[in-house]
Design an enzyme around this catalytic site. Sequence first.
Site, mmCIF file in Angstrom:
data_model
loop_
_atom_site.group_PDB
_atom_site.id
_atom_site.type_symbol
_atom_site.label_atom_id
_atom_site.label_comp_id
_atom_site.label_asym_id
_atom_site.label_seq_id
_atom_site.Cartn_x
_atom_site.Cartn_y
_atom_site.Cartn_z
ATOM 1 N N HIS A 242 -6.396 -7.311 -0.366
ATOM 2 C CA HIS A 242 -6.554 -5.886 -0.659
ATOM 3 C C HIS A 242 -5.692 -5.490 -1.859
ATOM 4 C CE1 HIS A 242 -7.344 -6.367 3.719
ATOM 5 N NE2 HIS A 242 -8.340 -5.541 3.461
ATOM 6 N N HIS B 57 0.812 -1.221 0.000
ATOM 7 C CA HIS B 57 0.000 0.000 0.000
ATOM 8 C C HIS B 57 0.847 1.273 0.000
ATOM 9 C CE1 HIS B 57 -3.685 -2.207 0.432
ATOM 10 N NE2 HIS B 57 -3.332 -2.723 1.601
ATOM 11 N N ASP C 208 -4.480 -13.019 3.419
ATOM 12 C CA ASP C 208 -5.733 -12.583 4.021
ATOM 13 C C ASP C 208 -6.963 -12.944 3.199
ATOM 14 O OD1 ASP C 208 -4.673 -10.791 2.212
ATOM 15 O OD2 ASP C 208 -4.903 -9.024 3.477
ATOM 16 N N ASP D 148 -2.727 -10.548 -2.486
ATOM 17 C CA ASP D 148 -3.301 -10.077 -1.233
ATOM 18 C C ASP D 148 -4.793 -9.790 -1.427
ATOM 19 O OD1 ASP D 148 -2.073 -8.677 1.507
ATOM 20 O OD2 ASP D 148 -3.955 -7.771 0.855
#
Length: 342
Positions: free
Chosen positions: A198, A160, A285, A196
């Site tokens: 996200h 991120h 995740d 991931d």
Amino acid sequence: MKTIFSSTQLAHAPAQEISDGKLKPAVEIPGRAEMVLAALKDRQVGDIIEPAEFPVRPLHRVHAPDYVGFLETFWDSWTAAGRSKEAFPFVWPIRSLRQDTKVEHIDGLLGRYSMDAGTPLGGNTYQAARASADTALTGAKMLLDGEQSAFALCRPPGHHAGYDFFGGYCFFNNAAIAAQYLRDYGLHRVAILDVDYHHGNGTQSLFYDRPDVLFLSIHADPKDEYPYFLGYADETGEHAGTGFTRNWPLPLGTDWEAYTPALEEACRWLLVYKPEALIVSLGLDCYEKDPISGFKFVSDDFIRLGQRLAKVGVPTLFVMEGGYAIDALGTNCVNVLEGFAG
């Protein structure tokens, strides 16, 4: 497969985060790495080695020097202002606010260099993030030296983090730093596959106008999930990078069966692109019991993920990203690595 890890990465130990309008116990904690290390040792995956120490230049190839300097000096500035607890930003220079001011106050700088209020900074954040970047760089150098695979146990994660901002628990973009290092030291085509839950907004933005680093991401649809403002299917690159970014946003509740077509399409893109090395942003995740995610992988699905990535058939560096179901994190991580190794 060798694992790279430094205990310095455990020094970043946030106590709380801001989530759902509350101060809650932090989920990106040292225990994440400790559980993975325990599983690696228990299942005898391979040697665990210390990273080399790299100069700051590889970070400056990806991040703004002033941003790197901000993180390095942050805690001194924070404590000089009379603060002692971990820090959260609370104001940002968005839309109609000016971007060109010479802010000096620490709260203004926190806003300038961040993307969210859920990523605390503490007294050891910079040291841990530097060690995490060194871990990824060591893995990249191992590929250049002839290793066919390696696992960079990076913590805090990185995908991120952008050119001049932190967020999403990320400070330095480890996968991007490794990719740029591979490019700087001889490779012509590098691919990053982000699995991931996200979207890796920082990684995408860093390479969005470039054809030499292919970025592929399979993730939860940002209309329903963090980071909300990037990761849509119509984002495919710009200028010279047009066509070299691909996103597969998937609905909440996606399980392995529904995920597989996107993974197969991403692997076909890798087949066409023919990268000289692949970096996998290994978020774990997607697991059904992850506390901040909404996909439905079971642990055996991570074996299948590793097996499919092995079929790509190029030197591969796994770089740890998210995954917050601590009790299962080590199992799920090693499942990917063992699936890949066959």
